[in-house]
Design an enzyme around this catalytic site. Structure first.
Site, PDB file in Angstrom:
ATOM      1  N   ARG A  85      59.496  32.433   4.713  1.00  0.00           N
ATOM      2  CA  ARG A  85      58.115  32.642   5.162  1.00  0.00           C
ATOM      3  C   ARG A  85      57.178  31.756   4.338  1.00  0.00           C
ATOM      4  NH1 ARG A  85      58.128  37.438   8.209  1.00  0.00           N
ATOM      5  NH2 ARG A  85      56.160  36.667   9.045  1.00  0.00           N
TER       6      ARG A  85
ATOM      7  N   GLN B 286      55.671  27.914   9.370  1.00  0.00           N
ATOM      8  CA  GLN B 286      54.914  28.703  10.343  1.00  0.00           C
ATOM      9  C   GLN B 286      55.141  28.255  11.777  1.00  0.00           C
ATOM     10  OE1 GLN B 286      50.830  28.623   9.018  1.00  0.00           O
ATOM     11  NE2 GLN B 286      51.135  30.271   7.548  1.00  0.00           N
TER      12      GLN B 286
ATOM     13  N   ASP C 128      58.330  29.886  13.102  1.00  0.00           N
ATOM     14  CA  ASP C 128      58.480  31.318  12.809  1.00  0.00           C
ATOM     15  C   ASP C 128      58.574  32.142  14.093  1.00  0.00           C
ATOM     16  OD1 ASP C 128      58.436  33.868  11.831  1.00  0.00           O
ATOM     17  OD2 ASP C 128      56.599  33.644  10.663  1.00  0.00           O
TER      18      ASP C 128
ATOM     19  N   TYR D 190      56.121  41.161   2.910  1.00  0.00           N
ATOM     20  CA  TYR D 190      56.544  42.486   3.351  1.00  0.00           C
ATOM     21  C   TYR D 190      56.207  43.534   2.283  1.00  0.00           C
ATOM     22  CZ  TYR D 190      59.236  39.915   6.837  1.00  0.00           C
ATOM     23  OH  TYR D 190      59.610  39.084   7.862  1.00  0.00           O
TER      24      TYR D 190
END
Length: 371
Positions: free
Chosen positions: A124, A129, A132, A228
């Protein structure tokens, strides 16, 4: 030199309508020197007909021929084990392959020496991006989850002033403020609901508020790595459940979106919380595919839990197959472009996006000993 052959099969998972390449991305793969071969009907579920692929430069062939000849296979969900076993040794496979979910799939990948790139393993980072797939597909899932909630709710979402009096707006709580959760906040707000968002990561407050939602602060902060949340301690979980349970009694609709790829979804809404909600309330559990955030969730079903409707929809991104496929295919194209150029495959293992995504993980070469 013969150009590399990139194959795209029709997805065979039940209910799966997405496709790993669109005519737009096929044209760009061909421009990079690849021969693209697609199974007839592969894109029909997402609104892409065979003729559009042919015009983009692809050819069509039956599934067996594609599996036999492909140097690289692009997929949405993991192909069946017998398909993987029929690929040439060393074939590159790109998709949401989830090797950790199946020991037999792991064995086939290892035994055939396949170069598997499960895109859920992609780091990440800012550079990643554009590749993703988890984020692009989560956006569609969050959008569809709110539309399902609006359909199931026995009430309007917006405030209405009518000849029969004023109808108050529905009070909607979005649990989890990742990509899916933020899209859910935005969608519920567009529908006119009074929206709250909750996440244990304090940095999401600004994101929720920027979309017009109100941040629900339950006094628990648990920011983790990679964007996360970390696992809660027993004390934090007890405090969260105590405050959340008290709040849910005033909520009309709950949309649960808290999930971490490769792990079971955290249980956030307990059965006792559901029992304390008003009759006519609705819970839509977007995390149903990984077990659900709600203890009452039955994956793939919509049930009545003592007057509270609890839905556990599966394949939410596939419900928006046209745009979900367009986004997914662009993500895959951007990833494949890391190793496809001039009609050949070439892997730079010093690139962390390749090195950290490939499965099985490559052994790290030891540095030469000093003289």
């Amino acid at each position: 030199m013969t150009a590399v052959t990139v194959g795209i099969l029709r997805e065979r998972a039940p209910g799966e309508r997405r496709v790993a390449a669109t005519p737009e991305t096929v044209r760009k793969l061909v421009a990079r020197g690849a021969q693209v071969c697609i199974e007839p009907g592969a894109g029909v579920g997402a609104g892409f007909v065979d003729d559009a692929y042919l015009q983009a430069g692809a050819t069509t062939a039956d599934a067996a021929s594609i599996v036999r000849d492909a140097d690289a296979l692009l997929a949405v969900q993991a192909p069946a084990d017998d398909v993987l076993a029929a690929l040439k040794p060393g074939t590159t496979v790109v998709g949401l392959l989830a090797p950790q979910a199946s020991e037999s799939r792991q064995a086939v990948i290892r035994d055939r020496g396949l170069q598997a790139f499960p895109l859920e393993r992609l780091p990440r980072t800012t550079r990643a991006q554009a590749m993703d797939v988890l984020s692009s597909q989560a956006g569609m899932a969050g959008y569809k989850a709110v539309l399902i909630a609006a359909t199931l709710a026995p009430r309007f979402f917006p405030m209405l002033t009518t000849a029969a009096g004023t109808i108050r707006p529905a009070k909607v709580l979005i649990i989890g403020a990742g990509v899916a959760g933020l899209q859910a906040v935005a969608t519920a707000k567009r529908l006119g609901a009074q929206v709250e968002g909750f996440d244990v990561r304090p940095e999401t407050r600004e994101q929720i508020e920027s979309l017009g939602g109100k941040f629900l602060d339950l006094g628990v902060s648990a920011a983790g790595e990679g964007g996360y949340a970390r696992a809660l301690t027993d004390e934090e979980r007890a405090e969260q459940q105590k405050r959340l349970g008290a709040h849910l009694g005033s909520v009309d609709v709950v949309v649960c979106t808290a999930a971490v790829p490769g792990r079971p979804a955290p249980k956030i809404v307990t059965s006792s919380m559901v029992a304390g909600m008003k009759p006519g309330s609705v819970i839509v559990d977007l995390a149903a595919e990984s077990g659900g955030n709600c203890e009452a969730t039955v994956p793939g079903e919509t049930i009545d839990a003592n007057g509270v409707t609890v839905a556990g929809p599966l394949g939410l991104a596939s419900m928006g197959a046209v745009h979900a496929s367009e986004m997914y295919a662009r993500n895959v194209l951007n990833f494949v472009s890391l190793f496809l150029d001039g009609g050949a495959l070439s892997f730079d293992w010093s690139d962390e996006l390749l090195a950290k995504t490939v499965w099985p993980e490559r052994a790290v070469e030891a540095a030469p000993a000093a003289a």
